[in-house]
Write a protein that holds these residues in place. Structure first.
Motif, PDB file in Angstrom:
ATOM      1  N   ASP A  68      -6.234   5.875  -1.561  1.00  0.00           N
ATOM      2  CA  ASP A  68      -5.742   4.671  -1.106  1.00  0.00           C
ATOM      3  C   ASP A  68      -5.088   3.887  -2.564  1.00  0.00           C
ATOM      4  O   ASP A  68      -4.221   3.538  -2.884  1.00  0.00           O
TER       5      ASP A  68
ATOM      6  N   LYS B 190      -1.359   2.973  -3.603  1.00  0.00           N
ATOM      7  CA  LYS B 190      -0.891   1.597  -3.928  1.00  0.00           C
ATOM      8  C   LYS B 190      -0.200   1.607  -5.324  1.00  0.00           C
ATOM      9  O   LYS B 190       0.723   1.007  -5.799  1.00  0.00           O
TER      10      LYS B 190
ATOM     11  N   LYS C  69       3.553   0.545  -6.024  1.00  0.00           N
ATOM     12  CA  LYS C  69       3.778  -0.457  -7.269  1.00  0.00           C
ATOM     13  C   LYS C  69       4.909   0.108  -8.185  1.00  0.00           C
ATOM     14  O   LYS C  69       5.800  -0.554  -8.639  1.00  0.00           O
TER      15      LYS C  69
ATOM     16  N   CYS D 113       4.773  -4.621   1.819  1.00  0.00           N
ATOM     17  CA  CYS D 113       3.685  -5.366   0.671  1.00  0.00           C
ATOM     18  C   CYS D 113       3.616  -6.747   1.299  1.00  0.00           C
ATOM     19  O   CYS D 113       2.484  -7.330   1.039  1.00  0.00           O
TER      20      CYS D 113
END
Length: 98
Positions: free
Chosen positions: A8, A12, A16, A93
């Motif tokens: 995870d 992420k 990003k 997001c």
């Protein structure tokens, strides 16, 4: 369970990087004032890190599956797919951050 947490975090971080982000850096200069150290100057620099095409490519391959060969796409098709994916990622997001 630890493996899922690591996965995870990687997802992420990749997201990003694929979307781009804003970053700030603070630099403080100190001077000796008697026995104490005091801040004499503080500078905050903000910068925008643009989306990274390699991260976008990795996400594209991941979302389409391993059988996808992006090298077969033309530059125009790849750019269109990148824009489509970025829009999807931004929407995801927004949903996750609400």
């Amino acid at each position: 369970m630890e493996r899922d947490k690591i996965y995870d975090k990687i997802q992420k971080a990749l997201l990003k990087r694929a979307l781009g982000y804003d970053s700030s850096e603070t630099v403080e200069e100190y001077a000796k004032d008697g026995e104490d150290m005091t801040i004499v100057r503080k500078k905050v620099t903000k910068k925008n890190v643009p989306p990274d095409i390699t991260a976008v490519k990795m996400l594209l391959e991941n979302m389409r599956g391993n059988d996808c060969d992006l090298s077969e796409l033309s530059a125009k098709e790849l750019e269109a797919e990148k824009l489509r994916l970025l829009a999807l990622l931004k929407e995801k997001c927004k949903i996750e951050n609400s």
